[in-house]
Enzyme design. Structure first.
Site, PDB file in Angstrom:
ATOM      1  N   ILE A  89      -7.554  -3.339  18.953  1.00 45.23           N
ATOM      2  CA  ILE A  89      -6.957  -2.142  18.341  1.00 45.23           C
ATOM      3  C   ILE A  89      -6.261  -2.509  17.024  1.00 45.23           C
ATOM      4  O   ILE A  89      -6.303  -1.746  16.065  1.00 45.23           O
ATOM      5  CB  ILE A  89      -5.936  -1.501  19.314  1.00 45.23           C
ATOM      6  CG1 ILE A  89      -6.635  -1.068  20.593  1.00 45.23           C
ATOM      7  CG2 ILE A  89      -5.240  -0.312  18.666  1.00 45.23           C
ATOM      8  CD1 ILE A  89      -5.702  -0.897  21.784  1.00 45.23           C
ATOM      9  N   GLY A 110      -8.313  -8.288  21.056  1.00 39.87           N
ATOM     10  CA  GLY A 110      -9.670  -8.771  21.283  1.00 39.87           C
ATOM     11  C   GLY A 110      -9.812  -9.898  22.291  1.00 39.87           C
ATOM     12  O   GLY A 110     -10.895 -10.151  22.799  1.00 39.87           O
ATOM     13  N   TYR A 118     -12.565  -2.649  24.799  1.00 41.22           N
ATOM     14  CA  TYR A 118     -11.572  -3.020  23.789  1.00 41.22           C
ATOM     15  C   TYR A 118     -10.269  -3.415  24.463  1.00 41.22           C
ATOM     16  O   TYR A 118     -10.026  -3.090  25.632  1.00 41.22           O
ATOM     17  CB  TYR A 118     -11.325  -1.856  22.815  1.00 41.22           C
ATOM     18  CG  TYR A 118     -10.628  -0.663  23.423  1.00 41.22           C
ATOM     19  CD1 TYR A 118     -11.355   0.352  24.037  1.00 41.22           C
ATOM     20  CD2 TYR A 118      -9.240  -0.555  23.397  1.00 41.22           C
ATOM     21  CE1 TYR A 118     -10.718   1.443  24.605  1.00 41.22           C
ATOM     22  CE2 TYR A 118      -8.596   0.545  23.966  1.00 41.22           C
ATOM     23  CZ  TYR A 118      -9.333   1.539  24.566  1.00 41.22           C
ATOM     24  OH  TYR A 118      -8.704   2.626  25.132  1.00 41.22           O
ATOM     25  N   CYS A 119      -9.434  -4.144  23.716  1.00 46.62           N
ATOM     26  CA  CYS A 119      -8.090  -4.478  24.188  1.00 46.62           C
ATOM     27  C   CYS A 119      -7.176  -4.568  22.963  1.00 46.62           C
ATOM     28  O   CYS A 119      -7.550  -4.115  21.883  1.00 46.62           O
ATOM     29  CB  CYS A 119      -8.086  -5.766  25.011  1.00 46.62           C
ATOM     30  SG  CYS A 119      -8.621  -7.227  24.099  1.00 46.62           S
ATOM     31  N   THR A 120      -6.000  -5.147  23.104  1.00 49.04           N
ATOM     32  CA  THR A 120      -5.012  -5.146  22.016  1.00 49.04           C
ATOM     33  C   THR A 120      -5.500  -5.881  20.766  1.00 49.04           C
ATOM     34  O   THR A 120      -5.519  -5.324  19.676  1.00 49.04           O
ATOM     35  CB  THR A 120      -3.699  -5.813  22.495  1.00 49.04           C
ATOM     36  OG1 THR A 120      -3.360  -5.267  23.761  1.00 49.04           O
ATOM     37  CG2 THR A 120      -2.580  -5.589  21.502  1.00 49.04           C
TER      38      THR A 120
END
Ligand SMILES: [Zn+2]
Ligand SMILES: [Zn+2]
Length: 356
Positions: A227, A202, A198-200
């Site tokens: 997220i 996508g 995952y990241c901020t």
């Protein structure tokens, strides 16, 4: 044709305050082939400037990555404009959890080589062979699975203030570093484990998941919308929120609170705190975590040296800055010898497992 900002950030701030209108902080990205990014850039600038859109947008041959602030009353017109561009039709728009009218104070649309600085040579792997996109519900299930390795694809200063429970949070300064470290560390699990990332918002996972598949990972998943959209989904669907703390964002807000957990500490006194600031000394501008009492004691500076400089008259400070580059902005986010409670990265790659 006016293709650049005519107002300074300060002037814009005053205008936004006077207007008293609600603005929405949003983001979106799309990988798509853009033949002439310069023409596309100018087109976007003119259309969005007319709608009073502000933000930071990167355009490249490979697509567009946009973080914006849009007046709420112009949102429909903005959306209609996006829909008029074939590859942006129905693009997923991430809406910030915490709104702030001053998240952006300028409209900057920049042409770049890439829309994310990933340091990858895209010609060496199939960028379209991505990991499986999962929503919040499936993501929650996956990360409880003992066969899952959950990896945070962001940098150290981002995961420091918030991350998913049990996530591996590489202690890295750049996306490129994390790609290598994760691959080395997890290479023995390529076949049997599920790699969930995952990241901020996508976008980093779009490339990273394809890269790991290319490197031999068999089961690769990525959190769709990152997220930001996860937080929206758990709220809308009443799901359990497995994130802890704040989501670091790249605008004036610096972070948006997802849960009440404070998982970081003030870099100067060690007290629980997750408020990022930039050192008030313009020549330093170091990004670090500072509590209210340290901010008062240190005049919002990262060190006594910076505090001394910051206390000088503005003219003196300007003289000192002359010819200097503000390297901290780029290379030393959140790291400095002066910060007692922020450790330097370890020489070994092993510590990436310590958060587990
Ligand atoms: Zn403190
Ligand atoms: Zn400083």
């Amino acid at each position: 044709m006016q293709l650049y900002n005519t107002l300074s950030a300060k002037e814009r701030e005053v205008l936004i305050e006077q207007a008293g209108k609600e603005r929405l902080t949003i983001s979106f990205y799309r990988y798509a082939h853009i033949g002439n990014p310069h023409i596309f850039r100018n087109h976007m600038f003119l259309a969005w400037d007319a709608l009073e859109v502000l933000g930071r947008i990167y355009v490249a041959h490979e697509g567009i990555n946009a973080q914006l602030s849009v007046p709420a009353e112009n949102f429909q017109a903005f959306k209609a404009h996006l829909d008029s561009i074939s590859f942006l039709q129905n693009v997923r728009i991430n809406i910030a959890i915490e709104q702030d009218n001053k998240s952006f104070l300028k409209l900057k649309v920049k042409v770049r080589k890439k829309i994310v600085a990933d340091g990858l040579n895209d010609a060496t792997f199939d960028v379209t062979d991505k990991g499986i996109h999962v929503g919040a519900e499936l993501f929650n299930e996956l990360i409880e699975d003992p066969d899952t390795l959950l990896v945070d694809m962001r940098n150290h200063y981002e995961s420091e203030i918030g991350h998913f429970k049990n996530a591996i949070t590489p202690d890295v300064d750049t996306f490129r570093d994390s790609l290598d470290i994760i691959e080395q560390e997890l290479s023995e699990f390529k076949e049997e484990k599920k790699l969930v990332m995952y990241c901020t918002g996508g976008i980093r996972c779009e490339k990273a998941s394809a890269y790991y598949k290319h490197k031999g990972f068999k089961n690769v998943y990525q959190l769709e919308g990152g997220i930001i959209d996860y937080a929206r989904q758990v709220e809308a669907k009443g799901l359990e929120n497995k994130f802890l703390g704040k989501n670091f964002v790249f605008d004036h807000r610096r972070g948006e609170r997802i849960t009440e957990d404070v998982i970081a500490q003030c870099h100067q006194c060690g007290k629980p705190c997750d408020t990022h600031v930039n050192c008030a000394n313009e020549a330093c501008h170091l990004l670090f975590i500072q509590c209210d009492s340290c901010a008062e004691k240190m005049d919002q500076c990262c060190s006594s040296e910076c505090k001394e400089i910051y206390a000088l008259p503005e003219e003196e400070q300007k003289k000192l800055r002359k010819g200097m580059t503000v390297s901290n902005k780029i290379f030393k986010k959140g790291r400095s010898e002066a910060l007692l409670y922020k450790k330097s990265p370890e020489a070994t790659v092993k510590p990436i497992f310590t958060s587990r």
